[in-house]
Design a protein around this motif. Structure first.
Motif, PDB file in Angstrom:
ATOM      1  N   ALA A   1      64.813   9.664  52.001  1.00 61.24           N
ATOM      2  CA  ALA A   1      63.369   9.677  51.706  1.00 61.24           C
ATOM      3  C   ALA A   1      62.998  10.991  51.030  1.00 61.24           C
ATOM      4  O   ALA A   1      63.467  12.057  51.425  1.00 61.24           O
ATOM      5  N   GLU A   2      62.160  10.892  49.980  1.00 53.79           N
ATOM      6  CA  GLU A   2      61.737  12.072  49.225  1.00 53.79           C
ATOM      7  C   GLU A   2      60.263  12.352  49.469  1.00 53.79           C
ATOM      8  O   GLU A   2      59.420  11.492  49.209  1.00 53.79           O
ATOM      9  N   TYR A   3      59.971  13.554  49.948  1.00 54.78           N
ATOM     10  CA  TYR A   3      58.610  13.960  50.293  1.00 54.78           C
ATOM     11  C   TYR A   3      58.092  14.965  49.281  1.00 54.78           C
ATOM     12  O   TYR A   3      58.783  15.927  48.930  1.00 54.78           O
TER      13      TYR A   3
ATOM     14  N   THR B   1      49.850  25.407  51.673  1.00 54.87           N
ATOM     15  CA  THR B   1      50.144  24.345  52.618  1.00 54.87           C
ATOM     16  C   THR B   1      51.513  24.629  53.218  1.00 54.87           C
ATOM     17  O   THR B   1      52.405  25.109  52.518  1.00 54.87           O
ATOM     18  N   ALA B   2      51.675  24.332  54.505  1.00 56.28           N
ATOM     19  CA  ALA B   2      52.953  24.545  55.180  1.00 56.28           C
ATOM     20  C   ALA B   2      53.353  23.272  55.917  1.00 56.28           C
ATOM     21  O   ALA B   2      52.516  22.607  56.528  1.00 56.28           O
ATOM     22  N   TYR B   3      54.631  22.933  55.819  1.00 58.30           N
ATOM     23  CA  TYR B   3      55.166  21.740  56.468  1.00 58.30           C
ATOM     24  C   TYR B   3      56.443  22.067  57.220  1.00 58.30           C
ATOM     25  O   TYR B   3      57.233  22.924  56.800  1.00 58.30           O
ATOM     26  N   GLU B   4      56.669  21.337  58.297  1.00 54.63           N
ATOM     27  CA  GLU B   4      57.924  21.395  59.039  1.00 54.63           C
ATOM     28  C   GLU B   4      59.053  20.964  58.105  1.00 54.63           C
ATOM     29  O   GLU B   4      58.912  20.039  57.317  1.00 54.63           O
ATOM     30  N   ALA B   5      60.195  21.624  58.217  1.00 58.76           N
ATOM     31  CA  ALA B   5      61.347  21.323  57.376  1.00 58.76           C
ATOM     32  C   ALA B   5      62.281  20.305  58.018  1.00 58.76           C
ATOM     33  O   ALA B   5      63.483  20.310  57.778  1.00 58.76           O
ATOM     34  N   SER B   6      61.728  19.405  58.836  1.00 56.77           N
ATOM     35  CA  SER B   6      62.503  18.346  59.482  1.00 56.77           C
ATOM     36  C   SER B   6      62.033  16.985  58.987  1.00 56.77           C
ATOM     37  O   SER B   6      60.847  16.795  58.717  1.00 56.77           O
ATOM     38  N   CYS B   7      62.951  16.037  58.915  1.00 55.88           N
ATOM     39  CA  CYS B   7      62.612  14.673  58.521  1.00 55.88           C
ATOM     40  C   CYS B   7      61.646  14.079  59.548  1.00 55.88           C
ATOM     41  O   CYS B   7      61.987  13.997  60.728  1.00 55.88           O
ATOM     42  N   PRO B   8      60.463  13.661  59.124  1.00 58.99           N
ATOM     43  CA  PRO B   8      59.485  13.168  60.088  1.00 58.99           C
ATOM     44  C   PRO B   8      59.731  11.743  60.581  1.00 58.99           C
ATOM     45  O   PRO B   8      59.181  11.343  61.597  1.00 58.99           O
TER      46      PRO B   8
ATOM     47  N   ASP C   1      64.380  20.444  46.457  1.00 56.60           N
ATOM     48  CA  ASP C   1      64.662  20.616  45.039  1.00 56.60           C
ATOM     49  C   ASP C   1      63.310  20.682  44.339  1.00 56.60           C
ATOM     50  O   ASP C   1      62.629  19.651  44.206  1.00 56.60           O
ATOM     51  N   GLY C   2      62.879  21.878  43.972  1.00 55.07           N
ATOM     52  CA  GLY C   2      61.549  22.039  43.387  1.00 55.07           C
ATOM     53  C   GLY C   2      60.488  21.768  44.429  1.00 55.07           C
ATOM     54  O   GLY C   2      60.482  22.363  45.498  1.00 55.07           O
ATOM     55  N   VAL C   3      59.583  20.834  44.127  1.00 53.58           N
ATOM     56  CA  VAL C   3      58.510  20.491  45.073  1.00 53.58           C
ATOM     57  C   VAL C   3      58.810  19.194  45.818  1.00 53.58           C
ATOM     58  O   VAL C   3      57.937  18.616  46.452  1.00 53.58           O
ATOM     59  N   ILE C   4      60.055  18.753  45.776  1.00 53.54           N
ATOM     60  CA  ILE C   4      60.485  17.551  46.497  1.00 53.54           C
ATOM     61  C   ILE C   4      61.451  17.956  47.601  1.00 53.54           C
ATOM     62  O   ILE C   4      62.407  18.686  47.378  1.00 53.54           O
ATOM     63  N   ALA C   5      61.177  17.487  48.817  1.00 57.86           N
ATOM     64  CA  ALA C   5      62.063  17.714  49.957  1.00 57.86           C
ATOM     65  C   ALA C   5      62.661  16.366  50.354  1.00 57.86           C
ATOM     66  O   ALA C   5      61.926  15.402  50.576  1.00 57.86           O
ATOM     67  N   THR C   6      63.972  16.314  50.409  1.00 50.66           N
ATOM     68  CA  THR C   6      64.676  15.058  50.681  1.00 50.66           C
ATOM     69  C   THR C   6      65.319  15.086  52.054  1.00 50.66           C
ATOM     70  O   THR C   6      65.940  16.077  52.444  1.00 50.66           O
ATOM     71  N   CYS C   7      65.176  13.974  52.772  1.00 48.52           N
ATOM     72  CA  CYS C   7      65.815  13.816  54.070  1.00 48.52           C
ATOM     73  C   CYS C   7      67.240  13.309  53.849  1.00 48.52           C
ATOM     74  O   CYS C   7      67.428  12.217  53.327  1.00 48.52           O
ATOM     75  N   PRO C   8      68.251  14.093  54.229  1.00 46.48           N
ATOM     76  CA  PRO C   8      69.622  13.637  54.022  1.00 46.48           C
ATOM     77  C   PRO C   8      70.005  12.438  54.895  1.00 46.48           C
ATOM     78  O   PRO C   8      70.968  11.736  54.599  1.00 46.48           O
ATOM     79  N   CYS C   9      69.253  12.173  55.962  1.00 43.06           N
ATOM     80  CA  CYS C   9      69.564  11.045  56.848  1.00 43.06           C
ATOM     81  C   CYS C   9      69.288   9.700  56.169  1.00 43.06           C
ATOM     82  O   CYS C   9      70.071   8.767  56.288  1.00 43.06           O
ATOM     83  N   ASP C  10      68.135   9.601  55.496  1.00 44.88           N
ATOM     84  CA  ASP C  10      67.739   8.310  54.919  1.00 44.88           C
ATOM     85  C   ASP C  10      67.392   8.362  53.432  1.00 44.88           C
ATOM     86  O   ASP C  10      67.052   7.349  52.834  1.00 44.88           O
TER      87      ASP C  10
ATOM     88  N   GLY D   1      52.829  16.092  51.158  1.00 45.91           N
ATOM     89  CA  GLY D   1      53.549  15.806  52.398  1.00 45.91           C
ATOM     90  C   GLY D   1      53.944  14.350  52.537  1.00 45.91           C
ATOM     91  O   GLY D   1      54.514  13.951  53.539  1.00 45.91           O
ATOM     92  N   GLU D   2      53.670  13.544  51.522  1.00 43.98           N
ATOM     93  CA  GLU D   2      53.892  12.098  51.613  1.00 43.98           C
ATOM     94  C   GLU D   2      55.183  11.666  50.921  1.00 43.98           C
ATOM     95  O   GLU D   2      55.663  12.317  50.003  1.00 43.98           O
ATOM     96  N   ALA D   3      55.695  10.542  51.396  1.00 48.78           N
ATOM     97  CA  ALA D   3      56.842   9.878  50.780  1.00 48.78           C
ATOM     98  C   ALA D   3      56.521   8.394  50.722  1.00 48.78           C
ATOM     99  O   ALA D   3      55.984   7.830  51.688  1.00 48.78           O
ATOM    100  N   GLU D   4      56.845   7.785  49.623  1.00 49.65           N
ATOM    101  CA  GLU D   4      56.540   6.364  49.445  1.00 49.65           C
ATOM    102  C   GLU D   4      57.266   5.516  50.482  1.00 49.65           C
ATOM    103  O   GLU D   4      58.452   5.672  50.731  1.00 49.65           O
ATOM    104  N   GLY D   5      56.514   4.640  51.131  1.00 47.76           N
ATOM    105  CA  GLY D   5      57.086   3.692  52.078  1.00 47.76           C
ATOM    106  C   GLY D   5      57.454   4.250  53.434  1.00 47.76           C
ATOM    107  O   GLY D   5      58.080   3.569  54.235  1.00 47.76           O
ATOM    108  N   GLN D   6      57.065   5.497  53.729  1.00 47.96           N
ATOM    109  CA  GLN D   6      57.414   6.102  55.008  1.00 47.96           C
ATOM    110  C   GLN D   6      56.213   6.092  55.948  1.00 47.96           C
ATOM    111  O   GLN D   6      55.075   6.279  55.523  1.00 47.96           O
ATOM    112  N   ARG D   7      56.458   5.871  57.229  1.00 47.89           N
ATOM    113  CA  ARG D   7      55.379   5.798  58.215  1.00 47.89           C
ATOM    114  C   ARG D   7      54.696   7.155  58.421  1.00 47.89           C
ATOM    115  O   ARG D   7      53.477   7.259  58.452  1.00 47.89           O
ATOM    116  N   TYR D   8      55.498   8.218  58.603  1.00 48.59           N
ATOM    117  CA  TYR D   8      54.951   9.534  58.873  1.00 48.59           C
ATOM    118  C   TYR D   8      55.074  10.439  57.656  1.00 48.59           C
ATOM    119  O   TYR D   8      56.082  10.416  56.944  1.00 48.59           O
TER     120      TYR D   8
END
Length: 143
Positions: free
Chosen positions: A110-112, A79-86, A99-108, A117-124
């Motif tokens: 949110a942990e994906y 699976t491949a995902y964009e490395a930008s906060c959605p 960090d491992g299999v979790i990608a974190t958005c430094p802006c807010d 590809g999902e993060a709890e409580g996020q729209r996209y």
């Protein structure tokens, strides 16, 4: 019209109406659609970790995605995902930090999960890219 012809026409109509292109599978107003294609040879040292389940590689070649691409071996494929906060407009802080299999958005914060590809409580969810196996230990990631 007899019943068999009517059912046939109905079935064909339903089939046609249910088909759709995958071009509209993911629309996010925060992330533009850039066309790219990158071949990944897992025999090369920088990508060899992808030969094992659960490992992630960051592909940051110029012109690949917006802020690069995270590729993960899910055990059943890749699976491949964009490395930008959605869920953020693009800014200086919108590149995901992994960090491992979790990608974190430094802006807010949110942990994906890179498996889903999902993060709890996020729209996209994370923006997915196509992955195609092109040979032994070789894949192509594209948009």
């Amino acid at each position: 019209m007899n019943i068999a012809k009517y059912l046939f026409v109905l079935a064909v109509t339903l089939l046609i109406c249910s088909c759709s292109s995958d071009d509209n599978r993911y629309r996010n107003p925060n992330l533009p659609d850039y066309n790219f294609s990158v071949d990944i040879d897992m025999n090369l040292p920088q990508y060899s970790q992808l030969q094992f389940t659960g490992n992630v590689v960051y592909v940051n070649q110029s012109g690949v995605g917006i802020n690069g691409v995270y590729v993960i071996n899910t055990g059943g494929g890749f699976t491949a995902y964009e490395a930008s906060c959605p869920n953020q407009p693009l800014t200086d802080c919108s590149r995901l930090q992994r960090d491992g299999v979790i990608a974190t958005c430094p802006c807010d914060g949110a942990e994906y999960n890179l498996f889903s590809g999902e993060a709890e409580g996020q729209r996209y969810t994370l923006k997915p890219y196509r992955v195609e196996i092109t040979g032994e230990n070789k894949i192509r990631v594209s948009n």
